[in-house]
Design an enzyme around this catalytic site. Structure first.
Site, PDB file in Angstrom:
ATOM      1  N   CYS A   1      47.707  44.219  38.038  1.00 56.68           N
ATOM      2  CA  CYS A   1      47.399  44.051  36.600  1.00 56.68           C
ATOM      3  C   CYS A   1      46.988  45.367  35.951  1.00 56.68           C
ATOM      4  O   CYS A   1      47.139  45.537  34.746  1.00 56.68           O
ATOM      5  CB  CYS A   1      46.279  43.038  36.417  1.00 56.68           C
ATOM      6  SG  CYS A   1      46.741  41.393  36.903  1.00 56.68           S
TER       7      CYS A   1
ATOM      8  N   HIS B   1      41.913  43.152  29.537  1.00 59.05           N
ATOM      9  CA  HIS B   1      42.888  42.432  30.357  1.00 59.05           C
ATOM     10  C   HIS B   1      42.816  40.946  30.019  1.00 59.05           C
ATOM     11  O   HIS B   1      41.728  40.378  29.919  1.00 59.05           O
ATOM     12  CB  HIS B   1      42.566  42.659  31.836  1.00 59.05           C
ATOM     13  CG  HIS B   1      43.513  41.966  32.764  1.00 59.05           C
ATOM     14  ND1 HIS B   1      44.858  41.859  32.509  1.00 59.05           N
ATOM     15  CD2 HIS B   1      43.306  41.347  33.962  1.00 59.05           C
ATOM     16  CE1 HIS B   1      45.444  41.211  33.501  1.00 59.05           C
ATOM     17  NE2 HIS B   1      44.523  40.884  34.391  1.00 59.05           N
TER      18      HIS B   1
ATOM     19  N   ASN C   1      47.865  35.095  32.092  1.00 59.69           N
ATOM     20  CA  ASN C   1      47.718  36.424  32.702  1.00 59.69           C
ATOM     21  C   ASN C   1      49.107  36.959  33.052  1.00 59.69           C
ATOM     22  O   ASN C   1      49.761  36.449  33.969  1.00 59.69           O
ATOM     23  CB  ASN C   1      46.844  36.305  33.951  1.00 59.69           C
ATOM     24  CG  ASN C   1      46.642  37.633  34.645  1.00 59.69           C
ATOM     25  OD1 ASN C   1      47.314  38.614  34.344  1.00 59.69           O
ATOM     26  ND2 ASN C   1      45.712  37.668  35.588  1.00 59.69           N
TER      27      ASN C   1
HETATM   28  N1  ACO Z   1      42.886  22.012  37.734  1.00 61.54           N
HETATM   29  C1  ACO Z   1      41.872  21.203  38.052  1.00 61.54           C
HETATM   30  N2  ACO Z   1      40.939  21.524  38.987  1.00 61.54           N
HETATM   31  C2  ACO Z   1      41.078  22.724  39.594  1.00 61.54           C
HETATM   32  C3  ACO Z   1      42.130  23.612  39.304  1.00 61.54           C
HETATM   33  C4  ACO Z   1      43.060  23.205  38.328  1.00 61.54           C
HETATM   34  N3  ACO Z   1      44.102  23.985  37.973  1.00 61.54           N
HETATM   35  N4  ACO Z   1      41.985  24.721  40.068  1.00 61.54           N
HETATM   36  C5  ACO Z   1      40.874  24.535  40.811  1.00 61.54           C
HETATM   37  N5  ACO Z   1      40.317  23.325  40.537  1.00 61.54           N
HETATM   38  C6  ACO Z   1      39.105  22.745  41.088  1.00 61.54           C
HETATM   39  C7  ACO Z   1      38.712  23.369  42.399  1.00 61.54           C
HETATM   40  O1  ACO Z   1      39.408  22.779  43.469  1.00 61.54           O
HETATM   41  C8  ACO Z   1      37.226  23.104  42.417  1.00 61.54           C
HETATM   42  O2  ACO Z   1      37.020  21.753  42.837  1.00 61.54           O
HETATM   43  P1  ACO Z   1      35.793  21.405  43.819  1.00 61.54           P
HETATM   44  O3  ACO Z   1      34.550  21.754  43.049  1.00 61.54           O
HETATM   45  O4  ACO Z   1      35.975  19.946  44.045  1.00 61.54           O
HETATM   46  O5  ACO Z   1      36.000  22.255  45.029  1.00 61.54           O
HETATM   47  C9  ACO Z   1      36.797  23.167  40.954  1.00 61.54           C
HETATM   48  O6  ACO Z   1      38.026  23.013  40.201  1.00 61.54           O
HETATM   49  C10 ACO Z   1      36.152  24.491  40.585  1.00 61.54           C
HETATM   50  O7  ACO Z   1      36.925  25.565  41.103  1.00 61.54           O
HETATM   51  P2  ACO Z   1      36.503  27.073  40.951  1.00 61.54           P
HETATM   52  O8  ACO Z   1      37.508  27.920  41.648  1.00 61.54           O
HETATM   53  O9  ACO Z   1      35.061  27.234  41.308  1.00 61.54           O
HETATM   54  O10 ACO Z   1      36.617  27.255  39.358  1.00 61.54           O
HETATM   55  P3  ACO Z   1      36.198  28.475  38.485  1.00 61.54           P
HETATM   56  O11 ACO Z   1      35.270  28.066  37.433  1.00 61.54           O
HETATM   57  O12 ACO Z   1      35.834  29.698  39.319  1.00 61.54           O
HETATM   58  O13 ACO Z   1      37.584  28.823  37.756  1.00 61.54           O
HETATM   59  C11 ACO Z   1      39.351  30.425  37.927  1.00 61.54           C
HETATM   60  C12 ACO Z   1      38.707  29.185  38.528  1.00 61.54           C
HETATM   61  C13 ACO Z   1      39.849  30.085  36.547  1.00 61.54           C
HETATM   62  C14 ACO Z   1      40.526  30.833  38.801  1.00 61.54           C
HETATM   63  C15 ACO Z   1      38.312  31.561  37.837  1.00 61.54           C
HETATM   64  O14 ACO Z   1      37.637  31.690  39.054  1.00 61.54           O
HETATM   65  C16 ACO Z   1      38.935  32.898  37.471  1.00 61.54           C
HETATM   66  O15 ACO Z   1      39.434  33.079  36.379  1.00 61.54           O
HETATM   67  N6  ACO Z   1      38.878  33.873  38.406  1.00 61.54           N
HETATM   68  C17 ACO Z   1      39.421  35.191  38.143  1.00 61.54           C
HETATM   69  C18 ACO Z   1      40.897  35.083  38.282  1.00 61.54           C
HETATM   70  C19 ACO Z   1      41.603  36.296  37.830  1.00 61.54           C
HETATM   71  O16 ACO Z   1      41.226  36.901  36.858  1.00 61.54           O
HETATM   72  N7  ACO Z   1      42.688  36.610  38.552  1.00 61.54           N
HETATM   73  C20 ACO Z   1      43.602  37.612  38.161  1.00 61.54           C
HETATM   74  C21 ACO Z   1      43.223  38.985  38.572  1.00 61.54           C
HETATM   75  S1  ACO Z   1      44.344  40.076  37.866  1.00 61.54           S
HETATM   76  C22 ACO Z   1      45.707  40.423  38.870  1.00 61.54           C
HETATM   77  O17 ACO Z   1      45.730  41.443  39.485  1.00 61.54           O
HETATM   78  C23 ACO Z   1      46.863  39.421  38.948  1.00 61.54           C
END
Ligand code: ACO
Length: 314
Positions: A112, A241, A271
């Site tokens: 990214c 970003h 993203n």
């Molecule tokens: N729909 C419904 N539920 C979901 C989904 C979904 N799409 N995805 C995960 N869940 C569930 C999980 O299984 C979890 O359930 P559990 O509590 O029963 O275990 C619950 O939702 C919470 O999951 P978390 O992973 O803790 O959710 P979080 O609030 O952290 O959000 C997210 C997840 C959006 C991915 C967040 O962590 C994030 O944005 N992280 C950074 C990601 C990022 O920026 N990545 C790109 C980097 S850039 C690059 O180089 C490509």
């Protein structure tokens, strides 16, 4: 001493739009969950276009907006981690699509963060007086390496490309770029491709990455202003970003910057990896928000981990 000035920008997004409601039919997710956790409501996904196709379209628009003959381009740098071909590089394919010959063209991969890395390389060539016009592109089609059955990743990403043309000028321009990498967290976000594993798939530990991203981007923004002797209220625009609206809001809060001074495209693009920053920058320019001579900060993080910023006068 020359500065790199942005004289044109362009973008390209695939026609196909995938909404959260479409995703509800594909995996166990909901529009409400995606909106609350990420702010994303839709993203564009390629059908048969490649990263090179998107890059070429964005580049053509940037050159038209720059109002220059494509033959004036001295160098093409394309940031991508999803090239159409391993060989030749995407830059060469873009050069061919532009109908020009001879100028160097290469790719650069910092996930990214690729566009900031490309901008930094371009700025070195311009500030040393080696080149006058440089085309810098960020393009990715992460949809091709996403596991469409994994709800924890497939809802996050989109495809697209953004491009800018930089010209050597005696007035700023890019004031500085700041690049960082640290592989301690290399396994938090990765995709492998080996002879045994011909289909790379993104794997991500989202929760861990979220914390690192928030801390890194908050500190990066403050450090960047400090390094250039600016205060937070000197900044006209933050172009962050576009990975997650919650991460964007945290960075803006730390900078004490109202959200209407932050370019936001994550809601409609998701993203888009290396395309995220140039797409957002182009959006800010095209919409008339970012005006001549305003102080703009770009900041990004991605797999590596890699991160970086650029401070510029538009
Ligand atoms: N729909 C419904 N539920 C979901 C989904 C979904 N799409 N995805 C995960 N869940 C569930 C999980 O299984 C979890 O359930 P559990 O509590 O029963 O275990 C619950 O939702 C919470 O999951 P978390 O992973 O803790 O959710 P979080 O609030 O952290 O959000 C997210 C997840 C959006 C991915 C967040 O962590 C994030 O944005 N992280 C950074 C990601 C990022 O920026 N990545 C790109 C980097 S850039 C690059 O180089 C490509």
């Amino acid at each position: 001493m020359y500065y790199s000035r942005i004289i044109g920008s362009g973008s390209s997004l695939p026609e196909r739009r995938l909404t959260n409601f479409d995703l509800e039919k594909m995996v166990d997710t909901s529009d409400a969950w995606i909106m609350e956790r990420t702010g994303i409501s839709s993203r564009h996904i390629v059908t048969d276009e490649s990263s090179a196709d998107l890059a070429s379209e964005a580049a053509k628009e940037a050159i038209v907006n720059a109002d220059i003959d494509p033959k004036l381009i001295d160098l093409i740098i394309v940031a991508t981690c999803t090239p159409e071909r391993l060989l030749p590089n995407t830059g060469c394919l873009v050069q061919n699509a532009l109908g020009i010959r001879g100028c160097p063209a290469f790719d650069l991969n910092a996930a990214c963060s690729g566009f900031i890395y490309a901008l930094s390389v371009a700025d070195q060539y311009i500030s040393r007086g080696l080149y006058k016009h440089i085309l810098t592109v960020g393009t990715d089609t992460l949809s091709k390496i996403v596991n469409w059955e994994d709800r924890t990743t497939c809802v996050l990403f989109g495809d697209g490309a953004g491009a800018i043309v930089l010209r050597a000028d005696h007035t700023p321009g890019i004031l500085g770029t700041h690049l960082y990498s640290d592989a301690a967290n290399r396994d938090v976000l990765y995709a492998t491709k080996t002879h045994a594993d011909t289909s790379p798939i993104i794997k991500m530990r989202g929760r861990e990455l979220f914390k690192v991203a928030v801390n890194t981007l908050e500190k990066l923004a403050i450090d960047t202003l400090d390094k250039h002797g600016f205060k937070h209220d000197d900044l006209d625009w933050l172009v962050p970003h576009q990975a997650n609206l919650r991460i964007i809001k945290a960075a803006a809060k730390r900078l004490k910057l109202p959200l209407d001074r932050v370019i936001q495209t994550v809601q409609k693009h998701g993203n888009t990896s290396a395309a995220s920053l140039p797409l957002a920058l182009h959006d800010g320019i095209q919409s008339g928000k970012v005006k001549q001579n305003e102080l703009v900060m770009l900041e990004v993080f991605g797999a590596g981990l890699t991160w970086g910023s650029a401070l510029l006068r538009y």
